[in-house]
Design a protein around this motif. Structure first.
Motif, PDB file in Angstrom:
ATOM      1  N   THR A 130       0.897  -1.290  -0.100  1.00  0.00           N
ATOM      2  CA  THR A 130       0.260   0.302   0.239  1.00  0.00           C
ATOM      3  C   THR A 130       1.361   1.211   0.004  1.00  0.00           C
ATOM      4  N   LYS A 131       2.228   1.080   0.362  1.00  0.00           N
ATOM      5  CA  LYS A 131       2.790   2.753   0.463  1.00  0.00           C
ATOM      6  C   LYS A 131       2.285   3.561   1.060  1.00  0.00           C
ATOM      7  N   GLY A 132       3.442   4.486   1.295  1.00  0.00           N
ATOM      8  CA  GLY A 132       3.228   5.670   2.308  1.00  0.00           C
ATOM      9  C   GLY A 132       1.884   5.354   3.342  1.00  0.00           C
ATOM     10  N   LYS A 133       0.670   6.014   3.253  1.00  0.00           N
ATOM     11  CA  LYS A 133       0.185   6.090   4.779  1.00  0.00           C
ATOM     12  C   LYS A 133      -1.055   5.153   4.307  1.00  0.00           C
ATOM     13  N   GLY A 134      -0.205   4.220   3.555  1.00  0.00           N
ATOM     14  CA  GLY A 134      -1.435   3.050   2.806  1.00  0.00           C
ATOM     15  C   GLY A 134      -3.054   3.130   2.516  1.00  0.00           C
ATOM     16  N   VAL A 135      -3.791   2.949   3.071  1.00  0.00           N
ATOM     17  CA  VAL A 135      -5.389   2.562   2.068  1.00  0.00           C
ATOM     18  C   VAL A 135      -6.183   3.405   2.967  1.00  0.00           C
ATOM     19  N   THR A 136      -7.172   3.957   3.076  1.00  0.00           N
ATOM     20  CA  THR A 136      -8.068   4.576   3.980  1.00  0.00           C
ATOM     21  C   THR A 136      -9.694   4.414   3.400  1.00  0.00           C
ATOM     22  N   ALA A 137     -11.161   3.784   2.835  1.00  0.00           N
ATOM     23  CA  ALA A 137     -11.914   4.099   1.747  1.00  0.00           C
ATOM     24  C   ALA A 137     -12.946   2.778   2.797  1.00  0.00           C
ATOM     25  N   GLY A 223     -11.539   0.224 -10.894  1.00  0.00           N
ATOM     26  CA  GLY A 223     -10.557   1.051  -9.823  1.00  0.00           C
ATOM     27  C   GLY A 223     -10.311   0.955  -7.990  1.00  0.00           C
ATOM     28  N   ALA A 224     -11.305  -0.204  -7.978  1.00  0.00           N
ATOM     29  CA  ALA A 224     -11.357  -0.339  -6.646  1.00  0.00           C
ATOM     30  C   ALA A 224     -10.167   0.306  -6.029  1.00  0.00           C
ATOM     31  N   ALA A 225     -10.293   0.562  -4.664  1.00  0.00           N
ATOM     32  CA  ALA A 225      -8.672   1.250  -3.358  1.00  0.00           C
ATOM     33  C   ALA A 225      -9.127  -0.446  -2.841  1.00  0.00           C
ATOM     34  N   GLY A 226      -9.168  -1.343  -3.016  1.00  0.00           N
ATOM     35  CA  GLY A 226      -8.838  -2.116  -2.731  1.00  0.00           C
ATOM     36  C   GLY A 226      -9.441  -4.067  -2.421  1.00  0.00           C
ATOM     37  N   TYR A 245      -4.461 -12.269  -6.465  1.00  0.00           N
ATOM     38  CA  TYR A 245      -3.968 -11.949  -7.687  1.00  0.00           C
ATOM     39  C   TYR A 245      -4.126 -10.242  -8.491  1.00  0.00           C
ATOM     40  N   THR A 246      -4.736  -9.667  -7.260  1.00  0.00           N
ATOM     41  CA  THR A 246      -4.424  -8.476  -7.934  1.00  0.00           C
ATOM     42  C   THR A 246      -2.749  -8.014  -7.941  1.00  0.00           C
ATOM     43  N   LYS A 247      -2.586  -6.599  -8.616  1.00  0.00           N
ATOM     44  CA  LYS A 247      -1.011  -6.720  -8.157  1.00  0.00           C
ATOM     45  C   LYS A 247      -0.510  -4.431  -8.745  1.00  0.00           C
ATOM     46  N   LYS A 248      -1.882  -4.141  -8.164  1.00  0.00           N
ATOM     47  CA  LYS A 248      -1.924  -2.813  -8.103  1.00  0.00           C
ATOM     48  C   LYS A 248      -2.229  -2.348  -6.263  1.00  0.00           C
ATOM     49  N   ILE A 249      -3.328  -3.095  -5.955  1.00  0.00           N
ATOM     50  CA  ILE A 249      -4.006  -2.431  -5.186  1.00  0.00           C
ATOM     51  C   ILE A 249      -3.735  -3.844  -3.787  1.00  0.00           C
ATOM     52  N   PRO A 250      -4.362  -3.673  -2.915  1.00  0.00           N
ATOM     53  CA  PRO A 250      -4.126  -4.952  -1.652  1.00  0.00           C
ATOM     54  C   PRO A 250      -5.103  -5.684  -1.645  1.00  0.00           C
ATOM     55  N   THR A 251      -4.744  -7.160  -1.439  1.00  0.00           N
ATOM     56  CA  THR A 251      -5.914  -7.879  -1.491  1.00  0.00           C
ATOM     57  C   THR A 251      -5.676  -8.315   0.118  1.00  0.00           C
ATOM     58  N   VAL A 252      -6.444  -8.778   1.278  1.00  0.00           N
ATOM     59  CA  VAL A 252      -6.509  -8.596   2.790  1.00  0.00           C
ATOM     60  C   VAL A 252      -7.218  -9.294   3.402  1.00  0.00           C
ATOM     61  N   ASP A 253      -7.304 -10.496   3.844  1.00  0.00           N
ATOM     62  CA  ASP A 253      -8.084 -11.233   4.728  1.00  0.00           C
ATOM     63  C   ASP A 253      -8.514 -10.993   6.305  1.00  0.00           C
ATOM     64  N   LEU A 254      -9.686 -11.106   6.316  1.00  0.00           N
ATOM     65  CA  LEU A 254     -10.265 -10.521   7.214  1.00  0.00           C
ATOM     66  C   LEU A 254     -11.045 -11.838   7.759  1.00  0.00           C
ATOM     67  N   SER A 255     -10.677 -12.378   9.399  1.00  0.00           N
ATOM     68  CA  SER A 255     -10.862 -13.037   9.870  1.00  0.00           C
ATOM     69  C   SER A 255     -12.284 -13.129  10.403  1.00  0.00           C
ATOM     70  N   LEU A 256     -12.693 -14.797  10.370  1.00  0.00           N
ATOM     71  CA  LEU A 256     -14.686 -14.307  10.370  1.00  0.00           C
ATOM     72  C   LEU A 256     -15.291 -13.377  10.760  1.00  0.00           C
ATOM     73  N   GLU A 257     -14.751 -13.572  12.350  1.00  0.00           N
ATOM     74  CA  GLU A 257     -16.086 -12.171  13.319  1.00  0.00           C
ATOM     75  C   GLU A 257     -15.533 -10.764  12.829  1.00  0.00           C
ATOM     76  N   ILE A 276      -5.990   0.554   5.975  1.00  0.00           N
ATOM     77  CA  ILE A 276      -5.073  -0.896   5.668  1.00  0.00           C
ATOM     78  C   ILE A 276      -3.755  -0.373   5.189  1.00  0.00           C
ATOM     79  N   GLN A 277      -3.429  -0.849   5.724  1.00  0.00           N
ATOM     80  CA  GLN A 277      -1.632  -0.811   5.944  1.00  0.00           C
ATOM     81  C   GLN A 277      -0.889  -2.077   5.866  1.00  0.00           C
ATOM     82  N   ALA A 278      -0.765  -2.236   3.822  1.00  0.00           N
ATOM     83  CA  ALA A 278       0.213  -3.786   4.095  1.00  0.00           C
ATOM     84  C   ALA A 278       1.196  -3.631   3.469  1.00  0.00           C
ATOM     85  N   GLU A 279       2.736  -3.491   3.807  1.00  0.00           N
ATOM     86  CA  GLU A 279       3.026  -3.722   2.854  1.00  0.00           C
ATOM     87  C   GLU A 279       4.184  -4.442   2.645  1.00  0.00           C
ATOM     88  N   SER A 280       4.546  -4.320   1.443  1.00  0.00           N
ATOM     89  CA  SER A 280       5.421  -6.185   1.059  1.00  0.00           C
ATOM     90  C   SER A 280       6.619  -4.878   0.089  1.00  0.00           C
TER      91      SER A 280
END
Length: 528
Positions: A130-137, A223-226, A245-257, A276-280
């Motif tokens: 996500t770089k920088g300050k991440g993504v808020t959406a 144009g989705a943010a993530g 499978y995304t190349k530019k936007i983050p893909t994250v998995d959340l717990s069921l809860e 979302i702050q996802a560094e890689s």
């Protein structure tokens, strides 16, 4: 399944063959009852001087998960070579291909509206940073549309939004918990509602015109943010963690809860926002290796007994039972053999394969690159399904496997041997783990299949596959079994038969069964 030391029924000339089998059985039992100083020394070394816990701590806790193309994978390769060399065993890293290099960084996911909460989740493997300050959406739910045309009309609405693409689970309790505490009527009602909801979500996905693999790419292009998902593994607190499978936007998995929380807030019109702050880090093209170690044979050095386990893992946790435990079994067996049986008749080789999780690539490459070894294999023993003690052994479709496997098993201590159910001649492995790479090439290769320990739900490819899930007594039992099998296979005066059984008719197609074909490895992965 056939019981241990019991060969398959033979037809025709019944009396002479029954007599022969009776004599064979008696001889094997007598052999098992004869004490073998090598076997006794193997058991003593494994029980009184075990290195399993320290090896597990170093591999799982200090190095961590071993995603192909990651720095931890390279670190693990180098660590294993150093360990073997420290035990006086020749070892090397053998390059077989290249992969997209990627390094996981910190994942931090927070609900920032309508209230504050840090969420349990992580980015998927190979997710863009996500770089920088991440993504808020703001979040938006995947639309339930009439067809793919309607979906294309809806797609522009995802611009700048975090898209929820997983079905919200109706319960976070696994079925065994419901079965213990719910009324029968309540349990059946929940299951019926869940089945209906699952089918409705399947149809929702189908009507988009995309698959689980292609949908995130389409949302990214729109144009989705993530992408936000939840791949629940039907147990308390456990999710499967695979690749993005995304190349530019983050893909994250959340717990069921937490996914359920965000989904409900979105569905009720609360317009929740996530930060979302996802560094890689992308590392370009990196080499991929198999780690190979061997104890050279003294009488038949060009014949091989191979110990086999894949070294790579997914990186939701630390890959402890998939396949850290298989790795530990093979390393400990080799350590013990070098100390107790340093001059084997045949060469004992261990392969720690890379990129099994993406299609048995390391072992397939080894088979393709070393036909001279494959042609001279006495046996391959592979372990790759969790921390449990071995309870099943199949003949992998080799017609006479019962003869030599039973001969070798007869030397295994009864407390280990008696728990193993055998199945002869069995069926050839089609691709579930690395022994299949050798079976396809016609080499006798066998899976040491383990007791479950809730492997499928709780540790296989999950965020809970960690050191604390290892049952070390079972792993120790498996190291003893493997070392004795390797010793017996090496010492056996006869060469194992490769004659294949006639496979049964395929029930689905009505066609005669066919032996698995030898598949080529992917030698350049994740780079398209």
């Amino acid at each position: 399944m056939k019981s241990l030391l019991h060969p398959p029924r033979l037809a025709n000339k019944r009396t002479p063959k029954l007599l022969l089998l009776s004599l064979l059985f008696s001889a094997q039992v007598g052999l098992a009852q004869t004490k073998d100083p090598i076997v006794e020394a193997i058991v003593k070394e494994a029980t009184q001087n075990s290195q399993l816990e320290s090896l597990g701590h170093e591999l799982m806790d200090q190095i961590g998960p071993r995603l192909v193309g990651s720095p931890q994978m390279q670190q693990a390769n180098d660590w294993a070579v150093a360990k073997y060399q420290g035990w006086g065993i020749s070892a090397r890293n053998e390059k077989w291909g290249e992969w997209r290099g990627w390094q996981r960084g910190i994942s931090h996911i927070d609900l920032v509206h309508p209230r504050l909460r840090s969420l349990e989740g992580m980015q998927l493997a190979w997710s863009p940073s996500t770089k920088g300050k991440g993504v808020t959406a703001e979040t938006i739910i995947l639309a339930d549309v009439a067809d793919s045309v309607a979906f294309q009309k809806w797609l522009p609405t995802v611009k700048g939004k975090l898209v929820l693409i997983s079905m919200p689970q109706p319960t976070g309790r696994p079925d065994y918990n419901w079965q213990e505490f719910a009324t029968a009527a309540s349990f059946e009602k929940m299951k019926a509602e869940r089945t209906a909801q699952t089918e409705a979500w399947r149809q929702r996905m189908s009507k988009t015109g995309y698959t689980a693999r292609t949908l995130p790419v389409a949302l990214e292009k729109a144009g989705a943010a993530g992408i936000v998902m939840s791949n629940w593994s039907a147990g308390f607190g456990v999710n499967k963690i695979f690749s993005a499978y995304t190349k530019k936007i983050p893909t994250v998995d959340l717990s069921l809860e937490d996914y359920g929380l965000v989904y409900r807030l979105t569905a009720s019109g609360q317009k929740p926002k996530l930060a979302i702050q996802a560094e890689s880090k992308e590392r370009g093209v990196v080499p991929t290796y198999n780690t190979i170690a061997e104890i050279k044979g003294t009488q038949k050095p060009d014949e091989y007994v191979i110990l086999s386990a894949h070294f790579d893992s997914w990186d939701g946790a630390t890959g402890a039972t998939d396949n850290g435990t298989g790795t530990l079994v093979m390393m400990e067996a080799m350590r013990i053999l070098k100390k107790i049986y340093p001059n084997p008749k045949r060469t004992i080789l261990v392969g720690h394969w890379g990129s099994e999780e993406q299609g048995l690539n390391g072992s397939r490459a080894f088979v393709e690159d070393h036909p001279e070894i494959v042609q001279k294999i006495q046996a391959v023993f592979n372990q790759d399904n969790g921390t449990g003690r071995v309870v099943n052994l199949s003949g992998s479709g080799f017609l006479h496997s019962y003869e030599y496997l039973n001969r070798w098993l007869a030397k295994v201590p009864a407390e280990i041997r008696n728990q193993i159910q055998t199945n002869f001649p069995g069926m050839p492995g089609g691709g579930g783990s690395d022994h299949a790479s050798f079976v396809a090439a016609g080499a006798p290769a066998f899976s040491l299949s383990s007791l479950g320990w809730s492997y499928g739900n709780y540790t296989w490819h999950t965020n809970r596959d960690t050191y604390d899930k290892i049952a070390f007594d079972d792993v120790r039992s498996n190291a003893i079994l493997t070392a004795i099998l390797a010793y017996m296979a090496s010492e056996d005066p006869t060469t194992t038969s490769r004659e294949k059984s006639v496979l049964p008719v395929n029930g689905r197609t009505g066609q005669p069964g066919t032996w698995p074909s030898q598949n080529k490895p992917t030698r350049r992965g994740g780079l398209d």
